[in-house]
Every structure is written in structure tokens, then in C-alpha cells.
Enzyme design. Structure first.
Site, PDB file in Angstrom:
ATOM      1  N   HIS A  89       0.876  -1.180   0.000  1.00  0.00           N
ATOM      2  CA  HIS A  89       0.000   0.000   0.000  1.00  0.00           C
ATOM      3  C   HIS A  89       0.915   1.233   0.000  1.00  0.00           C
ATOM      4  O   HIS A  89       2.021   1.186   0.541  1.00  0.00           O
ATOM      5  CB  HIS A  89      -0.839  -0.055   1.272  1.00  0.00           C
ATOM      6  CG  HIS A  89      -1.909   0.975   1.389  1.00  0.00           C
ATOM      7  ND1 HIS A  89      -1.644   2.276   1.727  1.00  0.00           N
ATOM      8  CD2 HIS A  89      -3.254   0.884   1.239  1.00  0.00           C
ATOM      9  CE1 HIS A  89      -2.785   2.949   1.774  1.00  0.00           C
ATOM     10  NE2 HIS A  89      -3.777   2.135   1.486  1.00  0.00           N
ATOM     11  N   ASP A 101       3.134  -4.543   8.249  1.00  0.00           N
ATOM     12  CA  ASP A 101       1.957  -3.693   8.063  1.00  0.00           C
ATOM     13  C   ASP A 101       0.736  -4.591   8.285  1.00  0.00           C
ATOM     14  O   ASP A 101       0.400  -5.414   7.442  1.00  0.00           O
ATOM     15  CB  ASP A 101       1.972  -3.108   6.645  1.00  0.00           C
ATOM     16  CG  ASP A 101       0.671  -2.387   6.281  1.00  0.00           C
ATOM     17  OD1 ASP A 101      -0.274  -2.389   7.102  1.00  0.00           O
ATOM     18  OD2 ASP A 101       0.594  -1.830   5.169  1.00  0.00           O
ATOM     19  N   GLN A 156      -4.439  -5.086   7.181  1.00  0.00           N
ATOM     20  CA  GLN A 156      -5.419  -6.043   6.651  1.00  0.00           C
ATOM     21  C   GLN A 156      -5.330  -7.404   7.343  1.00  0.00           C
ATOM     22  O   GLN A 156      -5.993  -8.351   6.920  1.00  0.00           O
ATOM     23  CB  GLN A 156      -5.220  -6.222   5.135  1.00  0.00           C
ATOM     24  CG  GLN A 156      -5.339  -4.957   4.313  1.00  0.00           C
ATOM     25  CD  GLN A 156      -6.760  -4.387   4.294  1.00  0.00           C
ATOM     26  OE1 GLN A 156      -7.734  -5.048   4.666  1.00  0.00           O
ATOM     27  NE2 GLN A 156      -6.887  -3.136   3.887  1.00  0.00           N
ATOM     28  N   LYS A 192     -10.505  -0.312  10.592  1.00  0.00           N
ATOM     29  CA  LYS A 192     -10.685  -1.513   9.762  1.00  0.00           C
ATOM     30  C   LYS A 192     -11.031  -2.728  10.612  1.00  0.00           C
ATOM     31  O   LYS A 192     -11.120  -3.850  10.114  1.00  0.00           O
ATOM     32  CB  LYS A 192      -9.414  -1.779   8.956  1.00  0.00           C
ATOM     33  CG  LYS A 192      -9.124  -0.720   7.884  1.00  0.00           C
ATOM     34  CD  LYS A 192      -7.922  -1.115   7.051  1.00  0.00           C
ATOM     35  CE  LYS A 192      -7.301   0.058   6.315  1.00  0.00           C
ATOM     36  NZ  LYS A 192      -8.076   0.534   5.186  1.00  0.00           N
ATOM     37  N   CYS A 200      -4.722   2.511  -3.605  1.00  0.00           N
ATOM     38  CA  CYS A 200      -3.494   3.061  -3.022  1.00  0.00           C
ATOM     39  C   CYS A 200      -2.311   2.130  -3.261  1.00  0.00           C
ATOM     40  O   CYS A 200      -1.471   1.935  -2.380  1.00  0.00           O
ATOM     41  CB  CYS A 200      -3.655   3.355  -1.536  1.00  0.00           C
ATOM     42  SG  CYS A 200      -4.929   4.571  -1.200  1.00  0.00           S
TER      43      CYS A 200
END
Lengths: 167, 412
Positions: free
Chosen positions: B123, B200, B203, B226, B366
Site C-alpha cells: 500500500h 503492516d 489487513q 478496519k 493506493c
């Protein structure tokens, strides 16, 4: 059948322009040259204009990638402005902008086929797609001759603030 | 007690509405998730009963606000098995968390010629901060390649990560391809070369059990919104020794120990990084979200989402002219599914799906370098969460088929 509403957006003439765009390609002797990006959706539009000595748009061409609406809008825009004086063409950008995002009624005769894009009004997320080619025209006409430039649409203009692409 | 998944939709009032005359099917969860009543009520309760600034008042409300704010930090620490709440910094979101690592740890440790290793599927928030750091320091930014099916090429990872590498930063789960990257294995490779590993988790944390100590990551970043929490709150986990060595990024109230005219000292972890009044209600809302997720159980959530993928992915693959990005094997694919209908721009497809009440994302997600790598200008993307069910999956498939039919007839 919810997709019947799509008929307001994807009118046959729009699909035809998108499928078989007019003035699609490149000019070998362009005087004004711009690449305009829509960073929120990834659309890229290259617009080339050849101005004659009388400040008229002698020829115009576009290329790049985008959705049905942005491609059709570009095709219709080029049809509408070719042969027009720079100021006339710029006035047409105003008329088109008023048609898509404004609340005043405007005389759309000058826009030709592009007037059917009024349906985009009901799809706020797609206004930016319809505006891209016209914004590019405005910027290309305002640019100094022979200076190719790259620009992006930004959300600072409330008229352009309809697509939100963060995630 | 385990909450029954079938009763869960009732906890999300927003899902019970019509959009364009159709029952809403919300499939844009990779962008942001909806909020259960429990989270909205926690915000309500905080503002109606306990609102005060934290860490500085002696009055009762300030005490309550501080207690709840710090309890939320403890919940986050437990949720990802951070070991201690001092390893949990509250940020604005994943983007700010990653920027903090680049601006503080990166600024202090990266020198000319050093390498930073990321991948093509990052991303922008796990790409641009490193790219800009590399430019500032004349360091080398390197990309790990991908296999045909969109999984990370681990053989290439072993080549790209060298003794010159100082930072490896990789998405745990791709926000486009739906692949799970082997973070633990990458951390091990990074550590063998003396580099640190950044994960990261934007997600991953919402969708599967995460144990940052087991992964052995040095930093881990994720967002509250999220995972059912409010927007504006995020988390940066860091190992103690690294956080202690790192200079603060911002200065001001709440983060200082002692301020003199010409020098100051900082509070201990985690507060030395949290300058100014923090997002108190956001942290409390995130705490409520974690309570809600924990009640269901992250194992259950992961299994339910895998069941949906097992159900929907073959149906999508069976649609002629629908291209699916990422692995075709459902067992390798999370609930993030990117696709394109041949001959139709994803924006046109997403508008059609919206008319059918199905909310999906269309665009570059993104991830412009990934789009370039896949050689597509953009894609549509459906992303599922545990409150989605097989009925939602059916509605997606039906809507794609209807859109395909519409544009086929329209353009002939």
C-alpha cells in the site's frame, strides 16, 4: 431491476463514443500538450491541441486510459471544440461544468453530444470522470505554448470533491 | 461464550438499509468496516459520562477518562500479545504508525548505501515513507518480486535482503491480492542479516489471530477503523529496546517529563511518543471493538471468512471474462478479492454493482506500483468481513452477472 437506472448514465450515444472515440490518438504538430491525472481513480488523459494563427483549435487529440464516462466525455468534448476559438472553447468548459455540477439551467446546444452527460449528475461519484477531459482542455488552453505539462485533479475544488479514494 | 455468527448482522444497524432500492450488501471492508452498537455506545457513554483530558487532572472525570484510555491500551496489548502495554503507541492509523518508524527509527539508523526492502504489493503507506527516507539518505530501496499467483517470491526475498539491509517492511496481508505473506519467515531472514522487520498489519489484525511476539516483528502497525473501531485511532507496536532508543517524533504536552528553558526530558514508554491530547474516545472505541471481536473469537472470524472465500471464489472464477487477481486457490486467498470484467472499466462495474445495492471499491487501492506490475489501470475489489454471509456472496455474483449482461447488450 435496479440496473434500469443505469440507462440514465450509460445512454447509447455515450457507449458509442466510448467504444469508438473520436479524435483519439496523437498530433504530430501540437501547440498545447497536457497530461491530466485523476489520482483518486487512476485515470490518465493526454490531450494535445494544435492552435492556428487565429487562435482557433485547428486539431485536437486525446489518449490515455479511463472508464466509459471519461472516454466518452473526452470524445464528445473534442467533437464540440474543434474549430472553436480558444475563448469560445473555454466558455464551453464553463457551460459543461455548470451542466454537470451546477444548479443554474444552461443552454447546452453549444455542447453537441456532450449534453447527454447531464445524467452523470445523478451519480455524484462519477462527476469527476465526466469532468476530466474538460478540465484538461481548460488547463491546456491556459498553458504556455509548447510547454508539455503534467497535472493532477485535486479535491481542493469542491466541484471535484466527489470521489473519495482512501483506504 | 461464543457469539453466534448468524445473529451478528443485528449488531450492525447500518447494514439494515436499502441502497438504490436494494438491500445493502457492504463489501468494502478493506477500506473501512462498519461499527457494531457496542462501539458506538462506548463512544456515547464516554462523552455523556466520563469525558475529560487524560493523565493530568486530579478530578474524578479525569481519573475515569485516564483509566479507560489506558485500559484500552492494555486491551490492544493483549489482543496482539504484545507482552506489555508500554509497547503499544496510539497513533492516527497505520499510515501514521509507519511514518513514525520511518521518521524516527529510519532517520536515525539509515545511512547512504543502506538498503530498505519492501515489495511490489505494498500500500502507498508502506511504500512512500520508505521511498522518501531512501531519497533523503541516498539509501537503496529494493522490491521483493511476486510469483505468478501473486504470492511473495520468497526465493527473491532471500536474494534482496542482504547484509546491507537495515529495514524490511512488508504487508502481512495484501489489500489487493488477498495473499498472506510469511511475516515470521521474513523476520527470521531480516534478523539473520541484522535488519529489523516491520509488519503492516492493516489487513491482518482485523481478520486473524495475531501474536507479535511469535511473529518476532520489531514493529507492527494497524488501524482501528478496519476492525470495527472509530476512524482516527491506530496502533504502533514496537519492541522495548527499539522504542526506548528512538527519539520522539513530536513534542509538546503529555509527552514530557521535565521542561527547562533550554532542555527537556521525556516521559517513559509509551507516553514519550504521544504528544498533545490523544484521541481518547477513539482509543476507548477501539477497546470496545476488541472486546466485541474477542467475544466472537479471532479463530472463529478467520474460519468464517475462509468459508466465504471457499464458497465465493470458485463462483467468481466460473464467470466468463471475469479476471481475478491473486491466488485462484481459495485456501491461499483471504476475503479481499480484486477483479476486472473484460472490456469494462472497474468504475463502470462498481457503479453497476452499486445500483444493485452491492458496495465494492474500484480504483488503484493506493497501490499504483502494484497496478503497474499487474499491468492494469485499476481493479474492482470486494472485501468481506465476518458479518458477511453466503447470501452476500450470492448477491455479489448475481450483480456481476447482471452488470455483464447490461454492458454486453448496451454496447452491441
Amino acid at each position: 431491476m435496479a440496473l434500469s437506472k443505469l440507462d440514465n448514465l450509460y445512454r447509447q450515444v455515450i457507449l458509442d463514443h466510448s467504444e469508438h472515440p473520436h479524435h483519439h490518438g496523437h498530433l504530430s504538430d501540437a501547440t498545447n500538450d497536457i497530461e491530466l491525472r485523476n489520482p483518486t481513480c487512476g485515470d490518465v488523459l493526454q490531450l494535445q491541441i494544435q492552435m492556428d494563427d487565429d487562435d482557433r483549435i485547428k486539431d485536437i487529440a486525446f489518449s490515455g486510459s479511463g472508464c466509459t464516462i471519461s472516454q466518452a466525455s473526452a470524445s464528445m468534448m473534442t467533437d464540440a471544440v474543434v474549430g472553436k476559438k480558444a475563448q469560445e472553447a473555454d466558455d464551453m468548459v464553463e457551460v459543461f461544468s455548470e451542466l454537470i455540477v451546477g444548479d443554474k439551467s444552461v443552454d447546452t446546444d453549444v455542447l453537441g453530444d456532450a449534453a447527454v452527460l447531464e445524467g452523470v449528475k445523478q451519480f455524484p461519484a462519477r462527476i469527476k470522470c465526466a469532468m476530466l477531459a474538460w478540465k484538461a482542455l481548460h488547463k491546456a488552453l491556459a498553458a504556455d505554448d509548447h510547454v508539455a505539462q503534467v497535472a493532477s485533479l485535486h479535491a481542493s475544488d469542491p466541484k471535484e470533491d466527489n470521489v473519495n479514494d482512501r483506504d | 461464550m461464543v457469539k453466534q455468527l448468524k445473529t451478528i448482522k443485528a449488531d450492525f444497524p447500518i447494514l439494515d438499509q436499502k441502497v438504490n432500492d436494494e438491500q445493502l450488501v457492504y463489501l468494502d471492508n478493506a477500506a473501512t468496516t462498519q461499527k457494531p452498537k457496542a462501539v458506538v455506545e462506548a463512544l456515547d457513554h464516554y462523552y455523556y459520562h466520563d469525558n475529560a483530558n487524560v493523565h493530568r487532572g486530579v478530578h474524578t472525570l479525569a481519573e475515569r477518562a485516564t483509566e479507560q484510555f489506558e485500559a484500552a491500551r492494555q486491551k490492544v496489548a493483549d489482543f496482539i500479545n504484545a507482552g506489555d502495554k508500554k509497547n503499544i503507541l496510539f497513533t492516527r492509523g497505520t499510515t501514521q504508525s509507519l511514518n513514525w518508524i520511518a521518521a524516527s527509527y529510519g532517520e536515525a539508523t539509515i545511512h547512504e548505501g543502506d538498503e530498505i526492502v519492501i515489495s511490489y504489493m505494498e500500500h502507498h503507506s508502506n511504500l512512500v515513507p520508505w521511498q522518501q527516507l531512501a531519497l533523503r539518505k541516498k539509501a537503496v530501496l529494493k522490491y521483493i518480486g511476486m510469483n505468478e499467483d501473486g504470492t511473495l517470491d520468497m526465493a527473491d526475498a532471500k536474494k534482496q535482503i542482504t547484509d546491507k539491509t537495515k529495514i524490511v517492511s512488508i504487508a502481512h496481508v495484501s489489500n489487493v491480492l488477498g495473499v498472506v505473506n510469511p511475516i515470521k519467515q521474513l523476520a527470521s531472514i531480516a534478523h539473520q542479516h541484522g535488519a529489523i522487520m516491520v509488519g503492516d498489519g492493516a489487513q491482518s489484525v482485523p481478520h486473524m489471530p495475531i501474536d507479535v511476539q511469535d511473529l518476532d516483528v520489531d514493529f507492527y502497525a494497524f488501524s482501528g477503523h478496519k476492525m470495527l473501531g472509530p476512524t482516527g485511532i491506530g496502533v504502533l507496536y514496537g519492541k522495548t529496546s527499539l522504542l526506548e532508543a528512538m527519539p520522539p517524533i513530536e513534542f509538546g504536552g503529555e509527552m514530557i517529563d521535565f521542561v527547562d528553558l533550554y532542555e527537556s526530558s521525556w516521559k517513559e514508554l509509551p507516553w514519550k511518543f504521544e504528544a498533545g491530547t490523544p484521541d481518547i474516545s477513539g482509543a476507548i472505541g477501539l477497546g470496545a471493538a476488541i472486546d466485541y471481536l474477542s467475544e466472537i473469537g479471532m479463530d472463529q472470524i478467520e474460519k468464517h471468512e475462509q468459508d466465504i472465500v471457499n464458497y465465493v471464489l470458485p463462483k467468481l472464477l466460473a464467470i466468463d471474462d471475469l479476471e481475478i487477481y491473486g491466488p485462484k486457490d481459495p485456501s491461499k486467498h483471504t476475503g479481499v478479492i480484486a477483479f476486472n470484467l473484460k472490456g469494462l472499466h472497474p468504475h463502470d462495474l462498481a457503479t453497476a454493482l452499486d445500483m444493485e445495492g452491492v458496495a465494492v471499491r474500484a480504483g488503484h487501492h493506493c497501490a499504483q506500483p502494484l497496478m503497474k506490475y499487474l499491468n492494469v489501470p485499476a481493479t474492482a475489489r470486494a472485501s468481506f468481513y465476518f458479518y458477511n454471509d453466503s447470501n452476500d456472496a450470492d448477491r455479489l455474483v448475481e450483480a456481476i452477472l447482471a452488470a455483464k449482461e447490461f454492458f454486453k447488450h448496451g454496447t452491441v
